[in-house]
Design a protein around this motif. Structure first.
Motif, PDB file in Angstrom:
ATOM      1  N   ASP A 131       0.862  -1.191   0.000  1.00  0.00           N
ATOM      2  CA  ASP A 131       0.000   0.000   0.000  1.00  0.00           C
ATOM      3  C   ASP A 131       0.895   1.236   0.000  1.00  0.00           C
ATOM      4  OD1 ASP A 131      -1.744   2.092   0.442  1.00  0.00           O
ATOM      5  OD2 ASP A 131      -3.012   0.978   1.840  1.00  0.00           O
ATOM      6  N   ASN A 132       1.047   1.841  -1.151  1.00  0.00           N
ATOM      7  CA  ASN A 132       1.948   2.983  -1.271  1.00  0.00           C
ATOM      8  C   ASN A 132       1.434   4.233  -0.569  1.00  0.00           C
ATOM      9  OD1 ASN A 132       3.856   1.564  -2.730  1.00  0.00           O
ATOM     10  ND2 ASN A 132       2.956   2.095  -4.713  1.00  0.00           N
ATOM     11  N   THR A 133       0.163   4.251  -0.197  1.00  0.00           N
ATOM     12  CA  THR A 133      -0.359   5.417   0.538  1.00  0.00           C
ATOM     13  C   THR A 133       0.044   5.371   2.010  1.00  0.00           C
ATOM     14  OG1 THR A 133      -2.469   4.321   1.048  1.00  0.00           O
ATOM     15  CG2 THR A 133      -2.328   5.588  -1.021  1.00  0.00           C
ATOM     16  N   LEU A 134       0.263   4.169   2.552  1.00  0.00           N
ATOM     17  CA  LEU A 134       0.648   4.027   3.957  1.00  0.00           C
ATOM     18  C   LEU A 134       2.162   4.046   4.150  1.00  0.00           C
ATOM     19  CD1 LEU A 134      -1.789   1.233   5.249  1.00  0.00           C
ATOM     20  CD2 LEU A 134      -2.011   3.712   5.498  1.00  0.00           C
ATOM     21  N   LEU A 135       2.892   3.680   3.089  1.00  0.00           N
ATOM     22  CA  LEU A 135       4.343   3.532   3.237  1.00  0.00           C
ATOM     23  C   LEU A 135       5.037   4.807   3.734  1.00  0.00           C
ATOM     24  CD1 LEU A 135       6.716   1.637   3.030  1.00  0.00           C
ATOM     25  CD2 LEU A 135       6.924   2.244   0.600  1.00  0.00           C
ATOM     26  N   PRO A 136       4.689   6.006   3.240  1.00  0.00           N
ATOM     27  CA  PRO A 136       5.349   7.208   3.759  1.00  0.00           C
ATOM     28  C   PRO A 136       5.148   7.400   5.263  1.00  0.00           C
ATOM     29  CG  PRO A 136       4.197   7.699   1.709  1.00  0.00           C
ATOM     30  CD  PRO A 136       3.782   6.323   2.126  1.00  0.00           C
ATOM     31  N   LEU A 137       4.008   6.946   5.785  1.00  0.00           N
ATOM     32  CA  LEU A 137       3.751   7.055   7.218  1.00  0.00           C
ATOM     33  C   LEU A 137       4.669   6.129   8.003  1.00  0.00           C
ATOM     34  CD1 LEU A 137      -0.164   7.115   7.143  1.00  0.00           C
ATOM     35  CD2 LEU A 137       1.421   9.063   7.185  1.00  0.00           C
ATOM     36  N   LEU A 138       4.982   4.965   7.407  1.00  0.00           N
ATOM     37  CA  LEU A 138       5.904   4.037   8.055  1.00  0.00           C
ATOM     38  C   LEU A 138       7.325   4.582   8.038  1.00  0.00           C
ATOM     39  CD1 LEU A 138       6.390   1.178   9.285  1.00  0.00           C
ATOM     40  CD2 LEU A 138       6.874   0.409   6.955  1.00  0.00           C
ATOM     41  N   LEU A 139       7.717   5.176   6.922  1.00  0.00           N
ATOM     42  CA  LEU A 139       9.095   5.658   6.785  1.00  0.00           C
ATOM     43  C   LEU A 139       9.348   6.925   7.590  1.00  0.00           C
ATOM     44  CD1 LEU A 139       9.522   5.199   2.914  1.00  0.00           C
ATOM     45  CD2 LEU A 139      10.006   3.545   4.733  1.00  0.00           C
ATOM     46  N   GLY A 140       8.325   7.794   7.715  1.00  0.00           N
ATOM     47  CA  GLY A 140       8.509   9.079   8.379  1.00  0.00           C
ATOM     48  C   GLY A 140       9.067  10.126   7.429  1.00  0.00           C
ATOM     49  N   ASP A 141       8.973  11.396   7.812  1.00  0.00           N
ATOM     50  CA  ASP A 141       9.510  12.477   6.981  1.00  0.00           C
ATOM     51  C   ASP A 141      11.004  12.267   6.741  1.00  0.00           C
ATOM     52  OD1 ASP A 141       7.021  13.631   6.994  1.00  0.00           O
ATOM     53  OD2 ASP A 141       7.455  15.010   8.636  1.00  0.00           O
ATOM     54  N   HIS A 142      11.381  12.298   5.472  1.00  0.00           N
ATOM     55  CA  HIS A 142      12.793  12.109   5.101  1.00  0.00           C
ATOM     56  C   HIS A 142      13.360  10.807   5.675  1.00  0.00           C
ATOM     57  CE1 HIS A 142      12.600  16.208   3.633  1.00  0.00           C
ATOM     58  NE2 HIS A 142      12.249  16.631   4.834  1.00  0.00           N
ATOM     59  N   ASP A 143      12.517   9.778   5.764  1.00  0.00           N
ATOM     60  CA  ASP A 143      12.904   8.440   6.257  1.00  0.00           C
ATOM     61  C   ASP A 143      13.439   8.473   7.689  1.00  0.00           C
ATOM     62  OD1 ASP A 143      12.175   7.561   3.782  1.00  0.00           O
ATOM     63  OD2 ASP A 143      14.201   7.140   3.078  1.00  0.00           O
ATOM     64  N   ARG A 144      12.961   9.417   8.497  1.00  0.00           N
ATOM     65  CA  ARG A 144      13.512   9.544   9.854  1.00  0.00           C
ATOM     66  C   ARG A 144      13.176   8.347  10.732  1.00  0.00           C
ATOM     67  NH1 ARG A 144      10.988  14.879  12.295  1.00  0.00           N
ATOM     68  NH2 ARG A 144      11.836  15.609  10.313  1.00  0.00           N
ATOM     69  N   HIS A 145      12.039   7.680  10.483  1.00  0.00           N
ATOM     70  CA  HIS A 145      11.713   6.494  11.271  1.00  0.00           C
ATOM     71  C   HIS A 145      12.708   5.366  10.995  1.00  0.00           C
ATOM     72  CE1 HIS A 145       7.218   7.846  11.580  1.00  0.00           C
ATOM     73  NE2 HIS A 145       8.032   8.574  12.309  1.00  0.00           N
ATOM     74  N   LEU A 146      13.041   5.184   9.716  1.00  0.00           N
ATOM     75  CA  LEU A 146      14.030   4.154   9.372  1.00  0.00           C
ATOM     76  C   LEU A 146      15.385   4.485   9.991  1.00  0.00           C
ATOM     77  CD1 LEU A 146      13.386   3.196   5.635  1.00  0.00           C
ATOM     78  CD2 LEU A 146      12.420   2.218   7.720  1.00  0.00           C
ATOM     79  N   ALA A 147      15.744   5.763   9.965  1.00  0.00           N
ATOM     80  CA  ALA A 147      17.035   6.172  10.529  1.00  0.00           C
ATOM     81  C   ALA A 147      17.093   5.891  12.023  1.00  0.00           C
ATOM     82  CB  ALA A 147      17.275   7.656  10.259  1.00  0.00           C
ATOM     83  N   ARG A 148      15.989   6.113  12.713  1.00  0.00           N
ATOM     84  CA  ARG A 148      15.961   5.860  14.166  1.00  0.00           C
ATOM     85  C   ARG A 148      16.071   4.365  14.455  1.00  0.00           C
ATOM     86  NH1 ARG A 148      17.307   5.274  18.461  1.00  0.00           N
ATOM     87  NH2 ARG A 148      16.168   5.626  20.400  1.00  0.00           N
ATOM     88  N   ILE A 149      15.407   3.537  13.650  1.00  0.00           N
ATOM     89  CA  ILE A 149      15.478   2.085  13.847  1.00  0.00           C
ATOM     90  C   ILE A 149      16.891   1.594  13.542  1.00  0.00           C
ATOM     91  CG2 ILE A 149      14.637  -0.143  12.989  1.00  0.00           C
ATOM     92  CD1 ILE A 149      11.919   1.252  12.495  1.00  0.00           C
ATOM     93  N   GLU A 150      17.497   2.134  12.489  1.00  0.00           N
ATOM     94  CA  GLU A 150      18.893   1.791  12.177  1.00  0.00           C
ATOM     95  C   GLU A 150      19.801   2.085  13.370  1.00  0.00           C
ATOM     96  OE1 GLU A 150      19.959   2.215   7.471  1.00  0.00           O
ATOM     97  OE2 GLU A 150      19.906   4.051   8.674  1.00  0.00           O
TER      98      GLU A 150
ATOM     99  N   GLY B 278       4.028   7.518  14.823  1.00  0.00           N
ATOM    100  CA  GLY B 278       4.880   8.694  14.932  1.00  0.00           C
ATOM    101  C   GLY B 278       6.073   8.370  15.799  1.00  0.00           C
ATOM    102  N   ARG B 279       6.744   9.391  16.267  1.00  0.00           N
ATOM    103  CA  ARG B 279       7.941   9.169  17.076  1.00  0.00           C
ATOM    104  C   ARG B 279       7.645   8.337  18.330  1.00  0.00           C
ATOM    105  NH1 ARG B 279      12.366  13.627  19.205  1.00  0.00           N
ATOM    106  NH2 ARG B 279      13.400  12.257  20.697  1.00  0.00           N
ATOM    107  N   PRO B 280       6.528   8.613  19.063  1.00  0.00           N
ATOM    108  CA  PRO B 280       6.261   7.792  20.263  1.00  0.00           C
ATOM    109  C   PRO B 280       6.115   6.313  19.943  1.00  0.00           C
ATOM    110  CG  PRO B 280       4.918   9.775  20.283  1.00  0.00           C
ATOM    111  CD  PRO B 280       5.545   9.701  18.931  1.00  0.00           C
ATOM    112  N   GLU B 281       5.437   6.003  18.813  1.00  0.00           N
ATOM    113  CA  GLU B 281       5.230   4.603  18.451  1.00  0.00           C
ATOM    114  C   GLU B 281       6.544   3.943  18.030  1.00  0.00           C
ATOM    115  OE1 GLU B 281       1.679   6.512  18.935  1.00  0.00           O
ATOM    116  OE2 GLU B 281       3.126   7.104  17.381  1.00  0.00           O
ATOM    117  N   ILE B 282       7.423   4.700  17.354  1.00  0.00           N
ATOM    118  CA  ILE B 282       8.727   4.156  16.974  1.00  0.00           C
ATOM    119  C   ILE B 282       9.558   3.857  18.226  1.00  0.00           C
ATOM    120  CG2 ILE B 282      10.894   4.622  15.780  1.00  0.00           C
ATOM    121  CD1 ILE B 282       8.572   4.103  13.894  1.00  0.00           C
ATOM    122  N   GLU B 283       9.576   4.804  19.164  1.00  0.00           N
ATOM    123  CA  GLU B 283      10.332   4.592  20.401  1.00  0.00           C
ATOM    124  C   GLU B 283       9.768   3.409  21.188  1.00  0.00           C
ATOM    125  OE1 GLU B 283      13.103   5.997  21.184  1.00  0.00           O
ATOM    126  OE2 GLU B 283      13.080   7.374  19.477  1.00  0.00           O
ATOM    127  N   ALA B 284       8.431   3.279  21.202  1.00  0.00           N
ATOM    128  CA  ALA B 284       7.818   2.147  21.894  1.00  0.00           C
ATOM    129  C   ALA B 284       8.215   0.828  21.244  1.00  0.00           C
ATOM    130  CB  ALA B 284       6.290   2.292  21.892  1.00  0.00           C
TER     131      ALA B 284
END
Length: 353
Positions: A27-46, A90-96
């Motif tokens: 689902d390409n409409t949800l994928l940006p929400l998973l990645l975060g702005d400028h892929d910041r969610h992926l960067a935090r998980i990395e 968002g950030r809280p869910e990534i940290e959780a």
């Protein structure tokens, strides 16, 4: 979401335990929400897991240590399921999710499925291993002590469990209480009548209630007596039957007050006692009723005790670092005192000879 491949990463010898997989999202409409702005969610998980995440189109490649790759895959799958349900990420869910990645190896968690508290405002899930343990204890014990630093969700989750049981008809009412102990100010200097004076001490309990149910429902249930928010002094002489009773900031009770509250328990009642033993506001020399109770009743059948640490803090990450700094200083001061006692004992012993 589809697992496309599971191949060893290029250039990483098999003996290293390296692994690479690619996950495809449908689902390409949800994928940006998973990645975060400028892929910041992926960067935090990395950063947190020490893996390499690369997104191309609707595919995310995960490379690194095999165990950590599996953890990252599980984390992304869980976050994706949240998005599919319509929940936010968002950030809280990534940290959780990062904190909960520790669950598989956490000895405090003897269960495989994460608990959830379900209210009419939605499900409340754990955001740290300690919260998961606490929620399990709330569901299985008649009395639970939640001990630990600020920001770990001790009060919030207790109120959520109370609201869930009230809405399910498992208890008839909720009783929320706190000791009205001043932290640097005196009640007499606050304006208004007694209710106006004590309400500031009870505000965190009101805030948690409003998160769990609509404001008009909170007001109606307080007016009808289904929800009672009162200072600890109002509990004396009562029997609390068929209710969910929460004593917050219990570190500021005296031993006599704590015994009084614990012995209010009546038929069909659940009790939760929360507090932070590092923030006692009692007069110097007065033993905290919370510490006294733990020394007395811990281990009694039906009583659960959950101790949170700084890693369970779910507020701003800075709060966890502040708590850790205080814990480290307290530990260092304790070591210094012990060393001083040993030196004194050795000197006294040498003098005696």
């Amino acid at each position: 979401m589809t697992l496309v491949s599971a191949l060893p990463p290029t250039g990483l010898p098999p003996a290293s335990g390296g692994k690479s997989i690619t996950v495809q999202f449908n689902d390409n409409t949800l994928l940006p929400l998973l990645l975060g702005d400028h892929d910041r969610h992926l960067a935090r998980i990395e950063q947190a897991l020490g893996v390499r995440l690369t997104c191309r189109g609707n595919r995310v490649a995960i490379a690194g240590d095999a165990a950590r790759v599996d953890t990252a895959q599980t984390m992304l799958q869980g976050l994706w399921r949240r998005l599919e349900r319509g929940d936010s990420v968002g950030r809280p869910e990534i940290e959780a999710a990062i904190k909960l990645a520790e669950i598989e190896t956490d000895p405090r968690l003897p269960f495989s499925d994460l608990p959830a508290i379900r209210t009419r405002r939605g499900a409340v899930g754990p955001r740290s291993p300690g919260q998961a343990t606490y929620m399990e204890a709330l569901s299985t014990n008649e009395m639970v002590f939640g001990i630990g630093p600020a920001g770990t969700g001790k009060t919030y989750l207790a109120v959520a469990q109370a609201v869930a049981m009230l809405q399910a008809g498992k208890v008839d009412r909720i009783v929320l209480s706190r000791p009205a102990v001043e932290a640097g100010e005196r009640l007499g200097f606050l304006p208004g009548d007694m209710k106006d004076k004590v309400d500031p001490y009870l505000r965190p309990l009101y805030d948690a209630l409003h998160d769990m149910m609509p404001g008009d429902q909170v007001t109606r249930r307080i007016t009808s007596g289904e929800i009672e928010v009162a200072p600890l002094a109002f509990m004396r002489g009562r029997t609390l039957a068929h209710c969910y009773a929460i004593l917050d900031e219990a570190q500021n009770t005296t031993a006599a007050q704590m015994k009084m509250f614990l012995t209010r328990m009546g038929e069909g009642t659940r009790m939760v006692i929360t507090g932070d033993l590092s923030q006692v506001d009692l007069p110097t020399g007065t033993r905290s009723g919370l510490r006294d109770a733990l020394d007395t009743v811990e281990g009694v059948q039906g009583i659960g005790v959950v101790r949170f640490t700084s890693r369970d803090v779910v507020r701003h990450p800075m709060v966890a670092r502040i708590v850790e700094a205080y814990e480290q200083r307290a530990a260092a001061e304790g070591d210094t005192r012990r060393e001083a006692r040993r030196s004194n004992e050795q000197r006294d012993g040498s003098g005696g000879q």
